[in-house]
Design a protein around this motif. Structure first.
Motif, PDB file in Angstrom:
ATOM      1  N   GLN A  55       0.808  -1.213   0.000  1.00  0.00           N
ATOM      2  CA  GLN A  55       0.000   0.000   0.000  1.00  0.00           C
ATOM      3  C   GLN A  55       0.842   1.265   0.000  1.00  0.00           C
ATOM      4  O   GLN A  55       0.368   2.331  -0.422  1.00  0.00           O
ATOM      5  CB  GLN A  55      -0.933  -0.001   1.216  1.00  0.00           C
ATOM      6  N   ASN A  56       2.096   1.204   0.438  1.00  0.00           N
ATOM      7  CA  ASN A  56       2.933   2.396   0.455  1.00  0.00           C
ATOM      8  C   ASN A  56       3.588   2.686  -0.892  1.00  0.00           C
ATOM      9  O   ASN A  56       4.279   3.699  -1.040  1.00  0.00           O
ATOM     10  CB  ASN A  56       4.013   2.270   1.536  1.00  0.00           C
ATOM     11  N   ILE A  57       3.414   1.797  -1.873  1.00  0.00           N
ATOM     12  CA  ILE A  57       3.930   2.032  -3.225  1.00  0.00           C
ATOM     13  C   ILE A  57       2.922   2.795  -4.067  1.00  0.00           C
ATOM     14  O   ILE A  57       3.280   3.676  -4.842  1.00  0.00           O
ATOM     15  CB  ILE A  57       4.290   0.690  -3.895  1.00  0.00           C
ATOM     16  N   ALA A  58       1.651   2.468  -3.901  1.00  0.00           N
ATOM     17  CA  ALA A  58       0.598   3.066  -4.724  1.00  0.00           C
ATOM     18  C   ALA A  58       0.607   4.586  -4.622  1.00  0.00           C
ATOM     19  O   ALA A  58       0.712   5.145  -3.534  1.00  0.00           O
ATOM     20  CB  ALA A  58      -0.759   2.516  -4.303  1.00  0.00           C
ATOM     21  N   GLY A  59       0.548   5.246  -5.771  1.00  0.00           N
ATOM     22  CA  GLY A  59       0.479   6.702  -5.820  1.00  0.00           C
ATOM     23  C   GLY A  59       1.816   7.402  -5.840  1.00  0.00           C
ATOM     24  O   GLY A  59       1.867   8.623  -6.065  1.00  0.00           O
ATOM     25  N   LYS A  60       2.912   6.684  -5.619  1.00  0.00           N
ATOM     26  CA  LYS A  60       4.222   7.335  -5.614  1.00  0.00           C
ATOM     27  C   LYS A  60       4.720   7.556  -7.037  1.00  0.00           C
ATOM     28  O   LYS A  60       4.463   6.762  -7.935  1.00  0.00           O
ATOM     29  CB  LYS A  60       5.226   6.503  -4.820  1.00  0.00           C
ATOM     30  N   VAL A  61       5.440   8.651  -7.212  1.00  0.00           N
ATOM     31  CA  VAL A  61       6.049   8.980  -8.495  1.00  0.00           C
ATOM     32  C   VAL A  61       7.511   8.545  -8.446  1.00  0.00           C
ATOM     33  O   VAL A  61       8.290   9.045  -7.629  1.00  0.00           O
ATOM     34  CB  VAL A  61       5.947  10.491  -8.786  1.00  0.00           C
ATOM     35  N   VAL A  62       7.862   7.611  -9.319  1.00  0.00           N
ATOM     36  CA  VAL A  62       9.184   6.983  -9.281  1.00  0.00           C
ATOM     37  C   VAL A  62       9.912   7.243 -10.597  1.00  0.00           C
ATOM     38  O   VAL A  62       9.434   6.858 -11.675  1.00  0.00           O
ATOM     39  CB  VAL A  62       9.068   5.466  -9.059  1.00  0.00           C
ATOM     40  N   VAL A  63      11.060   7.903 -10.531  1.00  0.00           N
ATOM     41  CA  VAL A  63      11.908   8.130 -11.706  1.00  0.00           C
ATOM     42  C   VAL A  63      12.940   7.012 -11.768  1.00  0.00           C
ATOM     43  O   VAL A  63      13.629   6.741 -10.780  1.00  0.00           O
ATOM     44  CB  VAL A  63      12.597   9.501 -11.631  1.00  0.00           C
TER      45      VAL A  63
ATOM     46  N   ARG B 178      11.808  -6.693  -6.904  1.00  0.00           N
ATOM     47  CA  ARG B 178      11.169  -6.959  -5.607  1.00  0.00           C
ATOM     48  C   ARG B 178      11.949  -6.323  -4.464  1.00  0.00           C
ATOM     49  O   ARG B 178      11.368  -5.909  -3.457  1.00  0.00           O
ATOM     50  CB  ARG B 178      11.008  -8.462  -5.391  1.00  0.00           C
ATOM     51  N   MET B 179      13.271  -6.251  -4.591  1.00  0.00           N
ATOM     52  CA  MET B 179      14.086  -5.577  -3.574  1.00  0.00           C
ATOM     53  C   MET B 179      13.756  -4.082  -3.528  1.00  0.00           C
ATOM     54  O   MET B 179      13.634  -3.490  -2.451  1.00  0.00           O
ATOM     55  CB  MET B 179      15.579  -5.769  -3.865  1.00  0.00           C
ATOM     56  N   VAL B 180      13.608  -3.482  -4.699  1.00  0.00           N
ATOM     57  CA  VAL B 180      13.236  -2.068  -4.770  1.00  0.00           C
ATOM     58  C   VAL B 180      11.869  -1.857  -4.133  1.00  0.00           C
ATOM     59  O   VAL B 180      11.666  -0.947  -3.325  1.00  0.00           O
ATOM     60  CB  VAL B 180      13.231  -1.587  -6.234  1.00  0.00           C
ATOM     61  N   ALA B 181      10.922  -2.719  -4.488  1.00  0.00           N
ATOM     62  CA  ALA B 181       9.565  -2.601  -3.948  1.00  0.00           C
ATOM     63  C   ALA B 181       9.569  -2.735  -2.430  1.00  0.00           C
ATOM     64  O   ALA B 181       8.852  -2.000  -1.729  1.00  0.00           O
ATOM     65  CB  ALA B 181       8.659  -3.656  -4.572  1.00  0.00           C
ATOM     66  N   PHE B 182      10.366  -3.648  -1.911  1.00  0.00           N
ATOM     67  CA  PHE B 182      10.463  -3.825  -0.457  1.00  0.00           C
ATOM     68  C   PHE B 182      10.935  -2.539   0.214  1.00  0.00           C
ATOM     69  O   PHE B 182      10.343  -2.078   1.205  1.00  0.00           O
ATOM     70  CB  PHE B 182      11.420  -4.970  -0.122  1.00  0.00           C
TER      71      PHE B 182
END
Length: 259
Positions: free
Chosen positions: A14-22, A233-237
């Motif tokens: 849930q903390n990934i959703a909505g983030k702007v990632v370059v 998956r490491m980045v997502a974590f």
């Protein structure tokens, strides 16, 4: 059962959703896999690479699946282009939450071959490219009082390998740079992560100009390499941890990798 698993995965990310990632180096390998994964979890991804056709195609693929993506042709060795990349992300989406400095080269060769052009390339892309990413994103993150830098080192940022002296030097430097950044950005609530992959199946080995070294390295890596989505998956974590948790360093290898 499948619906229950899907709900758990969504809650866990849930903390990934909505983030702007370059993401630099987004045209293949680690960057491409990470863009796909983060987008599937609700992030907006800004894709940067020199191979414009590839990032355009990836952006269209992501948008076709209902995600948000923007492709920006970028050479990370060009400070002005990297600034334009981040400024465009902010102008389009209002902020930048994560700067993934992923672009890298690994043209292995012993020092006595004096491949000084390749030394310059590695320093310009692997180290200066990260510095350019920091220079572009840091002012925005300071103004926001939030953000997250993720810099890519390597197992070779922890140990020396054969014919990899300059590559190792750049990746050791990325770790030192990341730790210095971590200490300096505390007043702005900015997080810093350095990820050091082992053998991963990517195009990285195509940069090796010495045919013998390339064949030997490929022979080793092909036997044990994990797929690029392992890195994703490491980045997502790291991103998904709560804002008060700063995952500073991740080192991973294939289970079969001895060194």
């Amino acid at each position: 059962m499948q619906q229950s698993i899907k709900r758990i995965l969504i809650m866990n990310n849930q903390n990934i959703a909505g983030k702007v990632v370059v993401i630099t180096g987004a045209s293949s390998g680690l960057g491409e896999a990470t863009a796909r994964l983060l987008s599937s979890e609700g992030a907006t991804v800004v894709l940067a690479a020199r191979r414009t056709e590839r990032i355009n195609a990836l952006a269209e693929e992501i948008k076709g699946k209902g995600g948000q993506a923007l492709a920006v042709s970028t050479d990370v060795t060009n400070r002005a282009q990297v600034k334009e990349l981040v400024d465009k992300a902010v102008a389009t989406y209002g902020r930048v939450d994560v700067m993934l400095n992923n672009a890298g080269l690994m043209p292995l060769a012993p020092l006595d071959q004096l491949k000084t052009d390749e030394w310059d390339q590695m320093i310009d892309v692997n180290l200066k490219g990260v510095l350019n990413g920091i220079a572009a994103a840091l002012p925005h993150m300071q103004a926001q009082k939030s953000g997250h830098f993720i810099n890519v080192s390597s197992v070779y940022g922890h140990k020396l390998g054969p014919d990899a002296t300059v590559y190792c030097a750049t990746k050791f430097a990325v770790r030192a740079l990341s730790e210095g950044l971590r200490q300096e950005v505390k007043p702005y609530n900015i997080r810093t992560t350095v990820i050091s992959p082992g053998a991963v199946a990517t195009e990285l080995l195509e940069h090796i100009s010495d045919e013998k070294i390339q064949a030997e390295t490929k022979g080793f890596v092909d036997q044990i390499a994990v797929p690029a989505d392992t890195f994703a998956r490491m980045v997502a974590f790291a991103i998904n941890e709560p804002a008060n948790v700063d995952v500073n360093e991740i080192l991973f290898r294939p289970t079969a990798q001895p060194v």
